[in-house]
Design a protein around this motif. Sequence first.
Motif, PDB file in Angstrom:
ATOM      1  N   THR A   1       0.519  -0.812   0.033  1.00 51.73           N
ATOM      2  CA  THR A   1       0.304   0.387   0.107  1.00 51.73           C
ATOM      3  C   THR A   1       0.812   1.294   0.190  1.00 51.73           C
ATOM      4  O   THR A   1       1.975   1.084   0.896  1.00 51.73           O
ATOM      5  CB  THR A   1      -0.730   0.327   1.722  1.00 51.73           C
ATOM      6  N   VAL A   2       0.663   2.159  -0.990  1.00 53.13           N
ATOM      7  CA  VAL A   2       1.424   3.328  -1.049  1.00 53.13           C
ATOM      8  C   VAL A   2       0.587   4.351  -0.131  1.00 53.13           C
ATOM      9  O   VAL A   2      -0.688   5.224  -0.083  1.00 53.13           O
ATOM     10  CB  VAL A   2       1.379   4.085  -2.466  1.00 53.13           C
ATOM     11  N   VAL A   3       1.214   4.878   1.225  1.00 49.92           N
ATOM     12  CA  VAL A   3       0.664   6.022   1.785  1.00 49.92           C
ATOM     13  C   VAL A   3       1.414   7.554   0.764  1.00 49.92           C
ATOM     14  O   VAL A   3       2.257   7.409   1.113  1.00 49.92           O
ATOM     15  CB  VAL A   3       1.267   5.756   3.098  1.00 49.92           C
ATOM     16  N   LEU A   4       0.303   8.274   0.906  1.00 46.52           N
ATOM     17  CA  LEU A   4       0.489   9.879   0.091  1.00 46.52           C
ATOM     18  C   LEU A   4      -0.274  10.887   1.031  1.00 46.52           C
ATOM     19  O   LEU A   4      -1.165  10.600   1.768  1.00 46.52           O
ATOM     20  CB  LEU A   4      -0.363   9.866  -1.195  1.00 46.52           C
ATOM     21  N   ALA A   5       0.468  11.955   1.085  1.00 45.02           N
ATOM     22  CA  ALA A   5      -0.425  13.021   1.843  1.00 45.02           C
ATOM     23  C   ALA A   5      -0.487  13.816   0.125  1.00 45.02           C
ATOM     24  O   ALA A   5      -0.908  14.498  -0.370  1.00 45.02           O
ATOM     25  CB  ALA A   5       0.266  13.906   2.610  1.00 45.02           C
ATOM     26  N   ASP A   6      -2.344  14.709   1.225  1.00 46.87           N
ATOM     27  CA  ASP A   6      -3.263  15.433   0.405  1.00 46.87           C
ATOM     28  C   ASP A   6      -2.177  16.761   0.520  1.00 46.87           C
ATOM     29  O   ASP A   6      -1.213  17.190   1.711  1.00 46.87           O
ATOM     30  CB  ASP A   6      -4.966  15.392   0.616  1.00 46.87           C
ATOM     31  N   PRO A   7      -2.604  17.687  -0.427  1.00 45.43           N
ATOM     32  CA  PRO A   7      -2.488  19.317  -0.364  1.00 45.43           C
ATOM     33  C   PRO A   7      -2.050  19.996   0.909  1.00 45.43           C
ATOM     34  O   PRO A   7      -1.319  20.760   1.786  1.00 45.43           O
ATOM     35  CB  PRO A   7      -3.063  19.820  -1.186  1.00 45.43           C
ATOM     36  N   ASP A   8      -3.650  19.708   2.418  1.00 46.29           N
ATOM     37  CA  ASP A   8      -3.012  19.727   3.786  1.00 46.29           C
ATOM     38  C   ASP A   8      -2.363  19.046   4.767  1.00 46.29           C
ATOM     39  O   ASP A   8      -2.842  18.432   6.133  1.00 46.29           O
ATOM     40  CB  ASP A   8      -4.694  19.916   3.924  1.00 46.29           C
ATOM     41  N   GLY A   9      -2.012  17.597   4.088  1.00 44.55           N
ATOM     42  CA  GLY A   9      -0.761  16.775   4.679  1.00 44.55           C
ATOM     43  C   GLY A   9      -1.652  16.222   5.124  1.00 44.55           C
ATOM     44  O   GLY A   9      -1.828  15.020   6.349  1.00 44.55           O
ATOM     45  N   ASN A  10      -2.885  15.324   4.857  1.00 47.00           N
ATOM     46  CA  ASN A  10      -3.400  14.696   5.681  1.00 47.00           C
ATOM     47  C   ASN A  10      -3.520  13.158   5.299  1.00 47.00           C
ATOM     48  O   ASN A  10      -3.089  12.867   3.689  1.00 47.00           O
ATOM     49  CB  ASN A  10      -5.176  14.710   5.109  1.00 47.00           C
ATOM     50  N   GLU A  11      -2.802  12.271   5.285  1.00 50.84           N
ATOM     51  CA  GLU A  11      -1.938  10.866   5.156  1.00 50.84           C
ATOM     52  C   GLU A  11      -3.562   9.988   3.993  1.00 50.84           C
ATOM     53  O   GLU A  11      -5.049  10.474   5.148  1.00 50.84           O
ATOM     54  CB  GLU A  11      -1.915   9.636   5.999  1.00 50.84           C
ATOM     55  N   PHE A  12      -3.383   9.787   3.299  1.00 54.40           N
ATOM     56  CA  PHE A  12      -4.036   8.614   2.119  1.00 54.40           C
ATOM     57  C   PHE A  12      -3.655   7.153   1.640  1.00 54.40           C
ATOM     58  O   PHE A  12      -2.644   7.011   1.668  1.00 54.40           O
ATOM     59  CB  PHE A  12      -5.514   9.432   1.599  1.00 54.40           C
ATOM     60  N   CYS A  13      -4.574   6.346   1.307  1.00 61.98           N
ATOM     61  CA  CYS A  13      -3.739   5.090   1.333  1.00 61.98           C
ATOM     62  C   CYS A  13      -4.629   4.602  -0.633  1.00 61.98           C
ATOM     63  O   CYS A  13      -5.310   4.532  -0.740  1.00 61.98           O
ATOM     64  CB  CYS A  13      -3.810   4.192   1.598  1.00 61.98           C
ATOM     65  N   VAL A  14      -3.516   4.134  -1.280  1.00 65.38           N
ATOM     66  CA  VAL A  14      -3.133   4.384  -2.632  1.00 65.38           C
ATOM     67  C   VAL A  14      -3.355   2.091  -2.341  1.00 65.38           C
ATOM     68  O   VAL A  14      -2.098   1.835  -2.339  1.00 65.38           O
ATOM     69  CB  VAL A  14      -3.039   4.558  -3.959  1.00 65.38           C
ATOM     70  N   ARG A  15      -4.241   1.025  -2.255  1.00 61.74           N
ATOM     71  CA  ARG A  15      -3.849   0.100  -2.394  1.00 61.74           C
ATOM     72  C   ARG A  15      -3.980  -0.955  -4.096  1.00 61.74           C
ATOM     73  O   ARG A  15      -4.518   0.376  -4.777  1.00 61.74           O
ATOM     74  CB  ARG A  15      -5.456  -0.623  -1.295  1.00 61.74           C
ATOM     75  N   ARG A  16      -3.589  -1.519  -3.616  1.00 60.77           N
ATOM     76  CA  ARG A  16      -2.676  -2.783  -4.644  1.00 60.77           C
ATOM     77  C   ARG A  16      -4.192  -2.498  -5.907  1.00 60.77           C
ATOM     78  O   ARG A  16      -4.745  -2.996  -6.861  1.00 60.77           O
ATOM     79  CB  ARG A  16      -2.669  -3.823  -4.643  1.00 60.77           C
ATOM     80  N   SER A  17      -5.423  -3.526  -4.650  1.00 59.46           N
ATOM     81  CA  SER A  17      -6.892  -3.889  -5.138  1.00 59.46           C
ATOM     82  C   SER A  17      -7.719  -3.730  -3.614  1.00 59.46           C
ATOM     83  O   SER A  17      -7.384  -4.155  -2.705  1.00 59.46           O
ATOM     84  CB  SER A  17      -6.842  -5.383  -5.514  1.00 59.46           C
TER      85      SER A  17
END
Length: 234
Positions: free
Chosen positions: A218-234
């Motif tokens: 799972t790739v963890v990113l942050a949005d422009p306000d710094g909030n973490e969110f995840c992009v899963r494989r499936s």
Amino acid sequence: MLSRRLTVTFDAHDAARLARFWAGVLGREVVDDADGALVPGDDTQLGLRFVPSRAEKVGLNRMHLHLTSASPADQQHTVAKALGLGANHLDVGQRPEEGHVVLADPEGNEFCVIEAGNGFLAGCGFLGELACDGTREVGLFWSEALGWPLVWDQDQETAVQSPHGGTKVAWGGPPVAPKQGRNRQRFDLVPAGGDQQAEVDRLISLGATRLEVGADGTVVLADPDGNEFCVRRS
């Protein structure tokens, strides 16, 4: 652009218990999940995922759920049901004349049972809104990220909604409270076309920041306000 289904993940000391609470409130079933427990949504209602975590709650969450009511009696019924399942009343400074009822789930996560006749949430379903602390910039980012139209954009407040209707996701605009460590609630995305890397690249081009890659990919990113969110494989 393809519409992306959105799930909100909650860190929880007891993921199974919190999942049962929300399934009971929403009238849904709990599904076993690789990371914890899932209360599935659909094209119009957000799904909720609960994962084990030792993180302690610090201050108010940056997002909270709004449940709708068809009548005053219906609102009272929802409040009583939630209290019976383990919720508590919560004082966050709401005024007596305000019609909504503020509660906390068994792990202290704030949520509101909105009074009947709320025009903004008309037709949104029982889980009417995910209300977030955030800037206009982040609302515009998530509209592009999800492929969901912007349905509100006034006075720095924004809201998006799936093209199929249902739950709105809204950001209240400034001032935004300072972020206190890692958020205990975050968005989970599954690439609409199945290509995780392409989705990550697209989100970064829209303004996200790469943070880390989990052991499960799972790739963890942050949005422009710094909030973490995840992009899963499936």
